[in-house]
Write a protein that holds these residues in place. Structure first.
Motif, PDB file in Angstrom:
ATOM      1  N   HIS A   1       0.851  -1.327   0.033  1.00  0.00           N
ATOM      2  CA  HIS A   1      -0.030  -0.086  -0.007  1.00  0.00           C
ATOM      3  C   HIS A   1       0.872   1.362   0.102  1.00  0.00           C
ATOM      4  O   HIS A   1       0.422   2.308  -0.761  1.00  0.00           O
ATOM      5  CB  HIS A   1      -0.964   0.047   1.111  1.00  0.00           C
ATOM      6  CG  HIS A   1      -2.228  -0.723   0.999  1.00  0.00           C
ATOM      7  ND1 HIS A   1      -2.174  -2.045   0.992  1.00  0.00           N
ATOM      8  CD2 HIS A   1      -3.608  -0.577   0.753  1.00  0.00           C
ATOM      9  CE1 HIS A   1      -3.402  -2.321   0.689  1.00  0.00           C
ATOM     10  NE2 HIS A   1      -4.234  -1.457   0.518  1.00  0.00           N
TER      11      HIS A   1
ATOM     12  N   ILE B   1       1.892  -5.954  -5.103  1.00  0.00           N
ATOM     13  CA  ILE B   1       0.663  -6.089  -4.466  1.00  0.00           C
ATOM     14  C   ILE B   1       0.516  -7.691  -4.067  1.00  0.00           C
ATOM     15  O   ILE B   1       0.545  -8.600  -4.681  1.00  0.00           O
ATOM     16  CB  ILE B   1      -0.540  -5.830  -5.431  1.00  0.00           C
ATOM     17  CG1 ILE B   1      -0.006  -4.480  -6.260  1.00  0.00           C
ATOM     18  CG2 ILE B   1      -1.844  -5.942  -4.881  1.00  0.00           C
ATOM     19  CD1 ILE B   1      -1.055  -4.142  -7.282  1.00  0.00           C
TER      20      ILE B   1
ATOM     21  N   HIS C   1      -1.940  -9.752  -3.654  1.00  0.00           N
ATOM     22  CA  HIS C   1      -2.927 -10.512  -4.500  1.00  0.00           C
ATOM     23  C   HIS C   1      -2.245 -10.843  -5.688  1.00  0.00           C
ATOM     24  O   HIS C   1      -2.457 -11.922  -6.487  1.00  0.00           O
ATOM     25  CB  HIS C   1      -4.105  -9.880  -4.744  1.00  0.00           C
ATOM     26  CG  HIS C   1      -4.734  -9.321  -3.657  1.00  0.00           C
ATOM     27  ND1 HIS C   1      -4.954 -10.075  -2.402  1.00  0.00           N
ATOM     28  CD2 HIS C   1      -5.133  -7.811  -3.091  1.00  0.00           C
ATOM     29  CE1 HIS C   1      -5.424  -9.004  -1.254  1.00  0.00           C
ATOM     30  NE2 HIS C   1      -5.427  -8.015  -2.042  1.00  0.00           N
TER      31      HIS C   1
ATOM     32  N   ASP D   1      -7.656  -8.293   3.832  1.00  0.00           N
ATOM     33  CA  ASP D   1      -7.804  -7.442   2.667  1.00  0.00           C
ATOM     34  C   ASP D   1      -9.157  -7.910   1.974  1.00  0.00           C
ATOM     35  O   ASP D   1      -9.546  -8.974   1.875  1.00  0.00           O
ATOM     36  CB  ASP D   1      -6.998  -7.220   1.737  1.00  0.00           C
ATOM     37  CG  ASP D   1      -6.825  -5.869   0.812  1.00  0.00           C
ATOM     38  OD1 ASP D   1      -6.759  -4.753   1.451  1.00  0.00           O
ATOM     39  OD2 ASP D   1      -7.207  -6.344  -0.188  1.00  0.00           O
TER      40      ASP D   1
ATOM     41  N   HIS E   1      -9.729  -7.748  -1.319  1.00  0.00           N
ATOM     42  CA  HIS E   1      -9.442  -8.594  -2.683  1.00  0.00           C
ATOM     43  C   HIS E   1      -8.532  -9.781  -2.491  1.00  0.00           C
ATOM     44  O   HIS E   1      -8.208 -10.289  -3.707  1.00  0.00           O
ATOM     45  CB  HIS E   1      -8.665  -7.386  -3.424  1.00  0.00           C
ATOM     46  CG  HIS E   1      -9.426  -6.563  -4.212  1.00  0.00           C
ATOM     47  ND1 HIS E   1      -9.669  -5.098  -3.588  1.00  0.00           N
ATOM     48  CD2 HIS E   1     -10.389  -6.437  -5.327  1.00  0.00           C
ATOM     49  CE1 HIS E   1     -10.591  -4.620  -4.375  1.00  0.00           C
ATOM     50  NE2 HIS E   1     -11.026  -5.184  -5.272  1.00  0.00           N
TER      51      HIS E   1
ATOM     52  N   THR F   1      -2.577  -2.176 -10.344  1.00  0.00           N
ATOM     53  CA  THR F   1      -3.594  -2.688  -9.353  1.00  0.00           C
ATOM     54  C   THR F   1      -3.655  -3.892  -9.280  1.00  0.00           C
ATOM     55  O   THR F   1      -3.196  -4.815 -10.186  1.00  0.00           O
ATOM     56  CB  THR F   1      -4.865  -2.132  -9.305  1.00  0.00           C
ATOM     57  OG1 THR F   1      -5.831  -2.777 -10.519  1.00  0.00           O
ATOM     58  CG2 THR F   1      -5.061  -0.434  -9.601  1.00  0.00           C
ATOM     59  N   CYS F   2      -4.164  -4.791  -8.377  1.00  0.00           N
ATOM     60  CA  CYS F   2      -4.509  -6.401  -8.361  1.00  0.00           C
ATOM     61  C   CYS F   2      -5.350  -6.661  -9.256  1.00  0.00           C
ATOM     62  O   CYS F   2      -5.557  -7.743  -9.554  1.00  0.00           O
ATOM     63  CB  CYS F   2      -4.950  -6.716  -6.644  1.00  0.00           C
ATOM     64  SG  CYS F   2      -6.577  -5.787  -6.222  1.00  0.00           S
TER      65      CYS F   2
ATOM     66  N   CYS G   1       0.601  -0.947  -4.963  1.00  0.00           N
ATOM     67  CA  CYS G   1      -0.721  -0.481  -5.174  1.00  0.00           C
ATOM     68  C   CYS G   1      -0.829   1.054  -5.872  1.00  0.00           C
ATOM     69  O   CYS G   1      -1.768   1.376  -6.419  1.00  0.00           O
ATOM     70  CB  CYS G   1      -1.488  -0.491  -3.951  1.00  0.00           C
ATOM     71  SG  CYS G   1      -1.735  -1.795  -2.931  1.00  0.00           S
TER      72      CYS G   1
ATOM     73  N   CYS H   1      -3.883   3.521  -6.031  1.00  0.00           N
ATOM     74  CA  CYS H   1      -5.325   2.895  -6.247  1.00  0.00           C
ATOM     75  C   CYS H   1      -6.192   3.308  -4.961  1.00  0.00           C
ATOM     76  O   CYS H   1      -7.453   3.516  -5.096  1.00  0.00           O
ATOM     77  CB  CYS H   1      -5.124   1.450  -6.168  1.00  0.00           C
ATOM     78  SG  CYS H   1      -6.564   0.519  -6.129  1.00  0.00           S
ATOM     79  N   ALA H   2      -5.892   3.204  -3.668  1.00  0.00           N
ATOM     80  CA  ALA H   2      -6.355   3.408  -2.491  1.00  0.00           C
ATOM     81  C   ALA H   2      -6.472   5.020  -2.111  1.00  0.00           C
ATOM     82  O   ALA H   2      -6.587   5.289  -0.875  1.00  0.00           O
ATOM     83  CB  ALA H   2      -6.138   2.479  -1.450  1.00  0.00           C
TER      84      ALA H   2
ATOM     85  N   ARG I   1     -11.851   7.776  -3.917  1.00  0.00           N
ATOM     86  CA  ARG I   1     -11.085   6.450  -3.684  1.00  0.00           C
ATOM     87  C   ARG I   1      -9.535   6.769  -3.984  1.00  0.00           C
ATOM     88  O   ARG I   1      -8.587   6.241  -3.453  1.00  0.00           O
ATOM     89  CB  ARG I   1     -11.624   5.648  -4.594  1.00  0.00           C
ATOM     90  CG  ARG I   1     -10.912   4.187  -4.661  1.00  0.00           C
ATOM     91  CD  ARG I   1     -10.650   3.589  -3.569  1.00  0.00           C
ATOM     92  NE  ARG I   1      -9.929   2.163  -3.740  1.00  0.00           N
ATOM     93  CZ  ARG I   1      -9.581   1.150  -2.928  1.00  0.00           C
ATOM     94  NH1 ARG I   1     -10.275   1.380  -1.905  1.00  0.00           N
ATOM     95  NH2 ARG I   1      -8.780   0.337  -3.186  1.00  0.00           N
TER      96      ARG I   1
HETATM   97  S1  SF4 Z   1      -7.614  -2.592  -4.641  1.00  0.00           S
HETATM   98 FE1  SF4 Z   1      -6.060  -1.368  -4.862  1.00  0.00          FE
HETATM   99  S2  SF4 Z   1      -5.075  -0.924  -2.826  1.00  0.00           S
HETATM  100 FE2  SF4 Z   1      -6.583  -2.701  -2.590  1.00  0.00          FE
HETATM  101  S3  SF4 Z   1      -5.003  -4.571  -2.941  1.00  0.00           S
HETATM  102 FE3  SF4 Z   1      -5.748  -3.963  -4.860  1.00  0.00          FE
HETATM  103  S4  SF4 Z   1      -4.238  -2.671  -5.740  1.00  0.00           S
HETATM  104 FE4  SF4 Z   1      -3.898  -2.558  -3.344  1.00  0.00          FE
END
Ligand code: SF4
Lengths: 414, 175
Positions: free
Chosen positions: A43, A79, A81, A100, A102, A276-277, A337, A340-341, A365
């Motif tokens: 993150h 990331i 994931h 998390d 995801h 991103t994931c 990430c 993204c957040a 976001r």
């Molecule tokens: S949604 Fe965005 S912040 Fe959350 S794990 Fe996936 S890439 Fe990272």
């Protein structure tokens, strides 16, 4: 309710200090099995400020004291994931849990992967156990041949748009049909990753030769995959025919607001974020490179590209994709990430309009509460960066992806 | 456990952002967390409630981010239990894991009015609205989940197991 033994527990670096404090209160000397615990910096990595630097320092100390086997930081950060499957940390039929939403992404390999809370994570890391409310199963069957530039992300946006944000609340999804089966792992991760946006507890695709091939050489503990019996009963079956589906885009500020790109073409975008994931894997970067090769990012728009993992970055470098991005005028960040957040490297200012390849665009976001965010796949993202306004790849490049990229949008060599 | 208290009703889809706005996530003092409970829904919320009140929410309560500070704030605000028509998944887990009893009943959430006096048996799941005389049955929390809430949460529960398997599952596959 059932109690289960977990095969892997994960946490990102941002949430870990809270979990670490709880593990200390549990009176254990080490985690239940170091090889089955992963703490991954994604993150805010590399540390974005003094607070995250101090947290990461404490996390390194904690990880060695409690014998956490996989603390992935610095050159190993990416990331969680994306990195967990790449490192073969989870296999078909295994149970994985992490702090998390995801986390369910690993279901694309046929694992049962669920997001849990902080206390759950601490207890699971300490004792390897978790309680679960057994979910209902639903099937999402996807068949048909979409347009040549339509990526798994576009198919996912279509599914989320039709089923809505609570379409599969608390349910376990099984993806079925010719379309998911035709995808390489990268596309399967994208599709399964987006299931959280319809409220799912978990989602999975039956592990087949593609999944097992992917895990080859990654050190995975391959056991006998478990899968639904033929004729298993489902609470619901949702059928999607994606024949001829054109690239999609979700409007600000809900992931379930997807429409064909043509409906909003021409709207100005200040920043495009590819990563991103959901869409930070090699196939996504290849698709974007197919659009960006020999073209320039529009002077009124910024393009930020962040690979999902060090492996993705290395392969993109070896294939010349990074060169294409740099030549096009993109900013390329270290794996993680990114914005993204709304935390790190490229957040949006008030009044700005962004387009991201992530899976969620709730208000604020990706930065300022006064910013707006569209969601799309890598082809639309790259085309929009070139046009400086929302555009589909068909308009920017032509109806078919160029042959020399040697892969289809499904990630498989044709 | 038998609880008696006044119903405080809130609507549908109340998110963790409304239960505890993100700017308070770094608070560690329970009392302070409690003062900000449901501030995102109504800035004056804490002045409307007194300890022992029972929160009665609508559908999909606790949707949104998985922050565990949200149920912590509700408990610190003095709610001994939460009743809702339905709960978002991770929020539901987090309530149980911090030892906050949850009752899941669309009928009760519908049939109870703000300010009604309630009597709740968290062991059997029985709910009585003493103001209008209506009663509602909810399924009691099975086995170890009941023990987790009774003991005040997953951490004290795990400590009490001292080496034994944490969750015995025989005969408890409730779906
Ligand atoms: S949604 Fe965005 S912040 Fe959350 S794990 Fe996936 S890439 Fe990272």
């Amino acid at each position: 309710m059932v109690g289960v033994t977990v095969d892997l527990v994960t946490c990102d670096e941002l949430s870990f200090p809270q979990v670490a404090a709880m593990i200390r209160t549990l009176g254990v000397e080490r985690v239940f099995d170091g090889d089955r615990v992963a703490v991954v910096a994604d993150h805010e990595t590399p540390a974005r400020d003094l607070v995250s630097a101090e947290h990461m320092k404490a996390t390194r100390v904690f990880a060695s004291e409690f014998e956490i086997g996989h603390l992935l930081d610095a050159g190993e950060a990416g990331i969680v994931h994306v990195v967990v499957p790449e490192r073969g940390l989870v296999s078909p039929g295994e149970i994985m849990a992490g702090y998390d939403s995801h986390v369910l992404t690993a279901g694309a390999l046929g694992a049962f992967a669920v997001g849990i809370g902080a206390t759950d994570t601490a207890v699971a890391m300490a004792f390897g156990e978790l309680w679960l409310r057994v979910p209902e199963s639903v099937r999402i069957v996807v068949d048909g041949e979409p347009r040549p530039w339509t990526t798994p992300k576009d198919v996912g946006l279509q599914i989320v748009a039709r089923l809505g944000q609570a379409g599969c609340l608390y349910q376990a999804i099984e993806y079925d049909g010719a379309y998911p089966a035709s995808l390489a792992m990268d596309g399967r991760f994208t599709l399964v990753n987006m299931s959280i946006e319809i409220g799912a507890k978990s989602a999975a695709i039956e592990p087949d030769a593609i999944a097992l091939d992917y895990l080859q050489g990654r050190g995975a503990r391959i056991s006998e995959p478990v899968w639904a019996d033929a004729g298993a009963s489902y609470a619901a079956t949702h059928v999607f025919d994606v024949e001829g589906l054109a690239p999609m885009i979700a409007l600000p500020s809900a992931p379930d607001s997807g429409v064909p790109v043509s409906e909003v073409a021409g709207k100005h975008v200040d920043q495009v974020f590819l990563g991103t994931c959901t869409n930070g894997r090699l196939t996504d970067l290849r698709v974007a490179a197919a659009v960006l090769r020999g073209r320039r990012v529009h002077p009124g728009t910024r393009l930020v590209i962040i690979p999902g993992s060090p492996e993705v970055f290395r392969l993109a470098l070896a294939e010349g994709l990074v060169q294409i991005f740099a030549d096009a005028g993109a900013v390329i960040g270290p794996p993680g990430c990114g914005p993204c957040a709304g935390l790190h490297m490229g957040v949006l200012a008030g009044g700005e309009v962004g387009l991201s390849t992530s899976s969620r665009n709730f208000p604020g976001r990706m930065g300022s509460p006064e910013s707006l965010l569209y969601l799309a796949g890598p082809a639309v993202a790259a085309a929009t960066a070139v046009a400086g306004e929302i555009a589909g790849p068909e308009e920017v490049v032509g109806t078919r992806p160029p042959k020399e990229i040697a892969v289809s949008v499904r990630g498989r060599v044709e | 456990m038998i609880l008696g208290g006044r119903a405080v009703k809130i609507g549908d889809h109340v998110s963790t952002d409304q239960i505890l706005p993100g700017r308070y996530m770094s608070l560690t003092d329970a009392e302070e967390l409690g003062r900000h409970a449901l501030e995102g829904l109504d800035p004056e919320f804490s002045s409307r409630i007194s300890p022992g009140d029972i929160l009665v929410a609508g559908v999909n309560f606790g949707t949104g981010s998985s922050r565990e500070q949200a149920p912590q704030a509700l408990r610190a605000a003095g709610f001994p239990a939460i009743l809702a028509a339905s709960f978002a998944r991770i929020f539901f887990r987090n309530c149980i894991n911090i030892g906050l009893p949850v009752l899941w009943s669309p009928q009760a959430s519908e049939g109870i009015s703000d300010g009604d006096l309630l009597k709740i048996d968290t062991t059997t799941g029985a709910i009585l609205d003493e103001t209008n005389g209506a009663s509602f049955d909810t399924s009691p929390m099975p086995g170890f989940v009941a023990s987790i809430t009774e003991m005040g949460g997953l951490i004290p529960y795990a400590l009490s197991r001292s080496g034994k398997r944490l969750f015995e599952t025989e005969g408890e596959r409730t779906g």
